[in-house]
Scaffold this motif. Sequence first.
Motif, mmCIF file in Angstrom:
data_model
loop_
_atom_site.group_PDB
_atom_site.id
_atom_site.type_symbol
_atom_site.label_atom_id
_atom_site.label_comp_id
_atom_site.label_asym_id
_atom_site.label_seq_id
_atom_site.Cartn_x
_atom_site.Cartn_y
_atom_site.Cartn_z
ATOM 1 N N ASP A 29 -2.753 -3.891 5.842
ATOM 2 C CA ASP A 29 -2.767 -3.810 4.373
ATOM 3 C C ASP A 29 -1.669 -2.866 3.869
ATOM 4 N N ARG A 30 -1.493 -1.721 4.560
ATOM 5 C CA ARG A 30 -0.416 -0.788 4.164
ATOM 6 C C ARG A 30 0.956 -1.430 4.347
ATOM 7 N N LYS A 31 1.140 -2.151 5.448
ATOM 8 C CA LYS A 31 2.419 -2.809 5.718
ATOM 9 C C LYS A 31 2.693 -3.890 4.667
ATOM 10 N N LEU A 32 1.674 -4.656 4.310
ATOM 11 C CA LEU A 32 1.842 -5.700 3.296
ATOM 12 C C LEU A 32 2.078 -5.099 1.913
ATOM 13 N N ALA A 33 1.449 -3.970 1.616
ATOM 14 C CA ALA A 33 1.694 -3.304 0.329
ATOM 15 C C ALA A 33 3.138 -2.823 0.256
ATOM 16 N N GLU A 34 3.655 -2.336 1.380
ATOM 17 C CA GLU A 34 5.065 -1.925 1.446
ATOM 18 C C GLU A 34 5.982 -3.122 1.199
ATOM 19 N N LEU A 35 5.665 -4.247 1.827
ATOM 20 C CA LEU A 35 6.451 -5.466 1.617
ATOM 21 C C LEU A 35 6.344 -5.932 0.173
ATOM 22 N N ARG A 36 5.148 -5.877 -0.395
ATOM 23 C CA ARG A 36 4.940 -6.305 -1.787
ATOM 24 C C ARG A 36 5.791 -5.466 -2.747
ATOM 25 N N SER A 37 5.838 -4.159 -2.516
ATOM 26 C CA SER A 37 6.642 -3.299 -3.397
ATOM 27 C C SER A 37 8.128 -3.599 -3.229
ATOM 28 N N GLU A 38 8.561 -3.910 -2.000
ATOM 29 C CA GLU A 38 9.964 -4.297 -1.784
ATOM 30 C C GLU A 38 10.282 -5.594 -2.516
ATOM 31 N N LEU A 79 5.774 -10.537 10.623
ATOM 32 C CA LEU A 79 4.826 -9.529 11.051
ATOM 33 C C LEU A 79 4.626 -9.731 12.539
ATOM 34 N N THR A 80 4.623 -8.648 13.288
ATOM 35 C CA THR A 80 4.457 -8.755 14.731
ATOM 36 C C THR A 80 3.157 -8.091 15.151
ATOM 37 N N ARG A 81 2.918 -8.090 16.431
ATOM 38 C CA ARG A 81 1.701 -7.472 16.958
ATOM 39 C C ARG A 81 1.649 -5.978 16.631
ATOM 40 N N ASP A 82 2.812 -5.363 16.429
ATOM 41 C CA ASP A 82 2.828 -3.959 16.006
ATOM 42 C C ASP A 82 2.171 -3.793 14.639
ATOM 43 N N THR A 85 -5.836 -13.769 5.485
ATOM 44 C CA THR A 85 -6.644 -13.245 4.378
ATOM 45 C C THR A 85 -6.034 -11.969 3.834
ATOM 46 N N ALA A 86 -5.532 -11.111 4.717
ATOM 47 C CA ALA A 86 -4.881 -9.871 4.273
ATOM 48 C C ALA A 86 -3.637 -10.197 3.447
ATOM 49 N N GLY A 87 -2.890 -11.216 3.847
ATOM 50 C CA GLY A 87 -1.719 -11.648 3.074
ATOM 51 C C GLY A 87 -2.112 -12.137 1.693
ATOM 52 N N GLN A 88 -3.197 -12.894 1.608
ATOM 53 C CA GLN A 88 -3.689 -13.371 0.305
ATOM 54 C C GLN A 88 -4.106 -12.195 -0.569
ATOM 55 N N PRO A 122 0.753 -14.977 -0.546
ATOM 56 C CA PRO A 122 0.282 -16.172 0.159
ATOM 57 C C PRO A 122 1.450 -16.875 0.849
ATOM 58 N N GLY A 123 1.140 -17.720 1.792
ATOM 59 C CA GLY A 123 2.175 -18.521 2.431
ATOM 60 C C GLY A 123 2.532 -18.083 3.840
ATOM 61 N N TRP A 124 1.830 -17.107 4.400
ATOM 62 C CA TRP A 124 2.101 -16.707 5.784
ATOM 63 C C TRP A 124 1.736 -17.853 6.711
#
Length: 162
Positions: free
Chosen positions: A83-92, A121-124, A136-139, A144-146
């Motif tokens: 969720d933190r990683k996706l929030a970072e991507l969303r802000s970018e 997104l990788t296993r990291d 679901t986390a992407g949504q 969406p669209g992962w």
Amino acid sequence: MNFIQGEPRSRTGLLLWFFAQWIVIPLWLALRTAPATVLMLLDHQGMKGPGFGASAVLKRAVGPGRLRREWSRDGGLWEAHLDRKLAELRSELDRLARHPGSAVRWDGQYRPLAALPYWYLTRDDFGTLPLDRILTAGQRAGLPGWQPAGKTVQLRNVHHQG
């Protein structure tokens, strides 16, 4: 392409690597930089010196947060990290929507936005979470669209030109 679900690392191997990396990584970097240093001191006129490959080796490093996530094998910790990683991507992506000609920072590297066909997104990023929880986390993050792509999960970059 099907998603390949990863198995968690053994706790013994994880703990061994966590402590060994503090010796192995600096030693490896020293051994990789030694030839370049010698060539520089000898005033080598070659076109290209040996590469260091530091980024590849540093990606294998396991910090305390990652050790905690992998050791516990708790999906909730991985989901919070994702969720933190996706929030970072969303802000970018929000920033780039305002300034489409700018470069994007992802995994510590700056690249022109138009040069990136996908976000990965990788296993990291997601550990051993099942694909449905990753999607679901992407949504939830408004991205969406992962789609599964082997050992990674990818999202098409809508700003890609090429």
